[in-house]
Design an enzyme around this catalytic site. Sequence first.
Site, PDB file in Angstrom:
ATOM      1  N   THR A 122      -0.624  -0.402  -4.671  1.00  0.00           N
ATOM      2  CA  THR A 122      -1.608   0.637  -4.877  1.00  0.00           C
ATOM      3  C   THR A 122      -1.001   1.885  -5.624  1.00  0.00           C
ATOM      4  O   THR A 122       0.036   2.270  -5.359  1.00  0.00           O
ATOM      5  CB  THR A 122      -2.144   1.106  -3.360  1.00  0.00           C
ATOM      6  N   ASP A 130       0.876  -1.039   0.051  1.00  0.00           N
ATOM      7  CA  ASP A 130      -0.067   0.100  -0.008  1.00  0.00           C
ATOM      8  C   ASP A 130       0.728   1.191  -0.039  1.00  0.00           C
ATOM      9  O   ASP A 130       1.100   1.773   1.066  1.00  0.00           O
ATOM     10  CB  ASP A 130      -0.868  -0.074   1.334  1.00  0.00           C
ATOM     11  N   ALA A 131       1.381   1.490  -1.117  1.00  0.00           N
ATOM     12  CA  ALA A 131       2.194   2.558  -1.323  1.00  0.00           C
ATOM     13  C   ALA A 131       1.572   4.003  -2.000  1.00  0.00           C
ATOM     14  O   ALA A 131       2.244   4.959  -1.951  1.00  0.00           O
ATOM     15  CB  ALA A 131       3.275   2.149  -1.980  1.00  0.00           C
ATOM     16  N   LYS A 132       0.585   3.632  -2.657  1.00  0.00           N
ATOM     17  CA  LYS A 132      -0.170   4.999  -3.297  1.00  0.00           C
ATOM     18  C   LYS A 132       0.743   5.563  -4.390  1.00  0.00           C
ATOM     19  O   LYS A 132       0.666   6.756  -4.137  1.00  0.00           O
ATOM     20  CB  LYS A 132      -1.017   5.720  -2.233  1.00  0.00           C
ATOM     21  N   ARG A 133       1.684   4.847  -5.270  1.00  0.00           N
ATOM     22  CA  ARG A 133       2.609   5.749  -5.920  1.00  0.00           C
ATOM     23  C   ARG A 133       1.986   6.141  -7.083  1.00  0.00           C
ATOM     24  O   ARG A 133       1.080   5.462  -7.676  1.00  0.00           O
ATOM     25  CB  ARG A 133       3.683   4.763  -6.312  1.00  0.00           C
TER      26      ARG A 133
END
Length: 276
Positions: free
Chosen positions: A126, A96-99
């Site tokens: 993510t 869950d890094a939301k890059r």
Amino acid sequence: MTEGGYAQRYCAVVGARGRLCAGIDPHPPLLKQWGLPVSAAGVVEFGEICAEAFGPTASVIKPQVAFFEAFGSAGLAALESVIAACRAAGALVIADAKRGDIGSTMAAYTTAWLDDASPLCADAVTGSPYLGFGSLKPAIEQADATGRGVYVLARTSNPEGAELQLATRTDGTTVAQGIVDDAAAHNADGRGTVGLVVGATRAHGLDLSKVRGSILAPGLGAQGATPADLPEVFAGADPSWVLPASSRGLLTSGPDVGALRSAYERTRDEVEAALA
């Protein structure tokens, strides 16, 4: 239902272990609750306990990258160990890094999270599409090639998200629906590479009927959503693709491994009953 790729892997593990994603979020209040120091050493022990509890039981595990990054290189080393241990135990791991970025920078993020050569390599990551859905192309192409996934933020649970996500585009659809439609178009090949992140805490107003990919639904437990809410919130979506996620709702049962595992199994069974 599937034609290989991430969809096949997802359906296999969910079919065997059930629909629930366990979050691993070693934030300071939880570390203290578990009697662990708010330090890299505490994060290491927290991760080891979670991997032991969830790795052999959970279908999908989602470590929140930020809580590991906060402790620098030692925290990232702990994250590497968590990812490796959970994957070795048979769970799919979503980083869950939301890059989200453009060009060579997005390519570098892709290498970090989706390349076998990287010690941080996970089964999915993510991604934020708010520099344009096309900006995620390097990650999606890499995921296509390796049977991995990219979970794209569509309708998040934070109140601030509505201003952007519910804005109307020139074609009359909302920004969030446009992201859903882009994901569905990519998934027409049946590989299910592009998943979505859609919060489980409120009605989202999205047409999810054509996604043909996993829908990560955070918010179960501490954020207020319950398994009983899922059929209404995700009405119109294929329930086999809905993947509710719980972090603090499970983690408050720690640090006992057996208690954590029991909390996962109990919540998973409630989810399965609700979505049956």
